[in-house]
Design an enzyme around this catalytic site. Structure first.
Site, PDB file in Angstrom:
ATOM      1  N   HIS A   1       0.827  -1.208   0.000  1.00 50.80           N
ATOM      2  CA  HIS A   1       0.000   0.000   0.000  1.00 50.80           C
ATOM      3  C   HIS A   1       0.858   1.254   0.000  1.00 50.80           C
ATOM      4  O   HIS A   1       1.861   1.329   0.718  1.00 50.80           O
ATOM      5  CB  HIS A   1      -0.913   0.014   1.229  1.00 50.80           C
ATOM      6  CG  HIS A   1      -1.703   1.284   1.373  1.00 50.80           C
ATOM      7  ND1 HIS A   1      -2.633   1.699   0.442  1.00 50.80           N
ATOM      8  CD2 HIS A   1      -1.682   2.258   2.328  1.00 50.80           C
ATOM      9  CE1 HIS A   1      -3.165   2.843   0.821  1.00 50.80           C
ATOM     10  NE2 HIS A   1      -2.598   3.204   1.952  1.00 50.80           N
ATOM     11  N   SER A   2       0.472   2.253  -0.810  1.00 53.78           N
ATOM     12  CA  SER A   2       1.061   3.587  -0.794  1.00 53.78           C
ATOM     13  C   SER A   2       2.590   3.525  -0.940  1.00 53.78           C
ATOM     14  O   SER A   2       3.110   3.055  -1.948  1.00 53.78           O
ATOM     15  CB  SER A   2       0.644   4.297   0.500  1.00 53.78           C
ATOM     16  OG  SER A   2       1.062   5.637   0.498  1.00 53.78           O
ATOM     17  N   TYR A   3       3.327   3.987   0.084  1.00 51.94           N
ATOM     18  CA  TYR A   3       4.795   3.992   0.000  1.00 51.94           C
ATOM     19  C   TYR A   3       5.358   2.575  -0.043  1.00 51.94           C
ATOM     20  O   TYR A   3       6.489   2.365  -0.484  1.00 51.94           O
ATOM     21  CB  TYR A   3       5.383   4.758   1.183  1.00 51.94           C
ATOM     22  CG  TYR A   3       6.798   5.236   0.946  1.00 51.94           C
ATOM     23  CD1 TYR A   3       7.032   6.462   0.331  1.00 51.94           C
ATOM     24  CD2 TYR A   3       7.894   4.470   1.308  1.00 51.94           C
ATOM     25  CE1 TYR A   3       8.317   6.907   0.090  1.00 51.94           C
ATOM     26  CE2 TYR A   3       9.184   4.906   1.073  1.00 51.94           C
ATOM     27  CZ  TYR A   3       9.395   6.124   0.465  1.00 51.94           C
ATOM     28  OH  TYR A   3      10.672   6.557   0.213  1.00 51.94           O
TER      29      TYR A   3
ATOM     30  N   THR B   1      -1.908  -0.941  -3.833  1.00 43.91           N
ATOM     31  CA  THR B   1      -3.087  -0.132  -3.524  1.00 43.91           C
ATOM     32  C   THR B   1      -2.650   1.308  -3.305  1.00 43.91           C
ATOM     33  O   THR B   1      -1.883   1.594  -2.394  1.00 43.91           O
ATOM     34  CB  THR B   1      -3.826  -0.655  -2.264  1.00 43.91           C
ATOM     35  OG1 THR B   1      -2.952  -0.620  -1.146  1.00 43.91           O
ATOM     36  CG2 THR B   1      -4.312  -2.077  -2.487  1.00 43.91           C
TER      37      THR B   1
END
Length: 339
Positions: A255-257, A283
């Protein structure tokens, strides 16, 4: 009426000037500190008088009510510190080391292994979004549903901890002047590591400043060896755990980073990743193949083996246009982002 207002004008200006002069001589920060209770908080959920109920919702032990942010009226900073302290329960490290979570069969499962990587910021291992944990429930804000389903379907599981990069300690007299760095590493490698650590520190400065607005003691950060950034952590876990596992097929959810950390891992271990990793679910990933200088062969592999589900009002799995020549982007079926 207008005459009265005009006559009162100079008096009002004098009052305003006097008020500004008075305020300029008041140290508002010191005044707020005097009004605030001590910033001392429990280090357990029981100490906060909270627990998770059978539905995984955070509730007060005595009242059964959800978490209350405004515990003390008109003391926003103290309430914010209490909120952050609650979020740090069981996440405080006293040694300069990190950790990960693994299922019992993570390294010996011969079939498949699932690796979970959360995003940047204040979240810790096993969390997606602290806000959702506190205000909604564990199923919404943690990786628990992913872990449960993976185990039910026969996966081994490894949960990364990419944000646990350093510990902060109070400086002693001997530590005020740092000792010279004696290392056998090549200068180029040291410079690259220093750059990564500086970038990580810059990203976190906002969070630390907000979480510790009244910090007065001089402190220093001791970075965890080979885990000084999310990118370093991902490579370390790959080298020491994932690559040593028996699983024929390895799957990632990032997710993200966490997506950026995966791309960084692939850049450094391209051949190994291609040989072991079957598919990657991203995501709202913030990776950037141009800025990270991912080569053509990596971009081609990502187009075939990765998919990025992004926040969108479009129906689930609807294709979403991308400016980057890497993995497909599709709608997550919601416009609400975890962070």
């Amino acid at each position: 009426m207008m005459a009265q207002l005009q006559q009162g004008g100079p008096d009002e200006k004098e009052k305003t000037t006097a008020l500004k002069d008075l305020l300029s001589r008041i140290d508002l920060d010191e005044l707020m500190k005097k009004d605030e209770p001590p910033l001392e908080f429990p280090d357990t959920l029981e100490g906060f008088e909270y627990t998770f109920n059978e539905k995984g919702q955070l509730r007060h032990i005595k009242t059964g009510e959800p978490f209350v942010f405004n515990y003390r009226e008109d003391l926003h900073r103290w309430n914010q510190k209490r909120y952050e302290a609650l979020g740090e329960v069981d996440a405080i490290e006293t040694e300069p080391k990190s950790f990960i979570f693994m299922s019992e069969d993570a390294l010996v499962n011969p079939d498949k292994l699932l690796v979970l990587i959360h995003g940047n910021g204040v979240v810790r291992a096993g969390q997606w979004a602290r806000r959702l944990i506190i205000n909604e429930d564990l199923d919404s804000g943690t990786q628990i549903p992913y872990i449960k389903r993976a185990i039910e379907e026969g996966y081994g599981v490894i949960v990364l901890n990419p944000n646990e990069n350093y510990i902060e300690v109070e400086k002693t007299k001997a530590q005020i002047q740092p000792s010279s760095d004696i290392s056998d590493e090549p200068a180029e490698k040291r410079e690259k590591k220093d750059k990564i650590q500086k970038e990580t520190k810059k990203r976190r400065d906002f969070y630390e400043k907000y979480r510790n607005p009244q910090k007065e003691k001089e402190t220093m950060q001791i970075y965890i060896r080979d885990n000084g950034s999310p990118e370093e952590h991902a490579v370390y876990v790959w080298d020491h755990f994932i690559s040593q596992s028996a699983a024929e097929n390895v799957f990632f959810v990032a997710h993200s980073y966490g997506g950026l950390a995966f791309v960084a891992l692939m850049i450094q271990r391209e051949a190994e990743v291609k040989n072991r990793v079957t598919a990657v679910a991203l995501t709202d990933s913030v990776h950037n193949v141009w800025h990270q200088e991912a080569g053509k062969t990596i971009r081609e592999w990502m187009r075939e083996n990765c998919c990025n589900w992004v926040s969108s009002s479009e129906p689930l799995d609807t294709s979403v246009e991308s400016m980057l020549p890497d993995c497909p982007r599709v709608s997550a079926g919601t416009s609400i982002c975890l962070q």
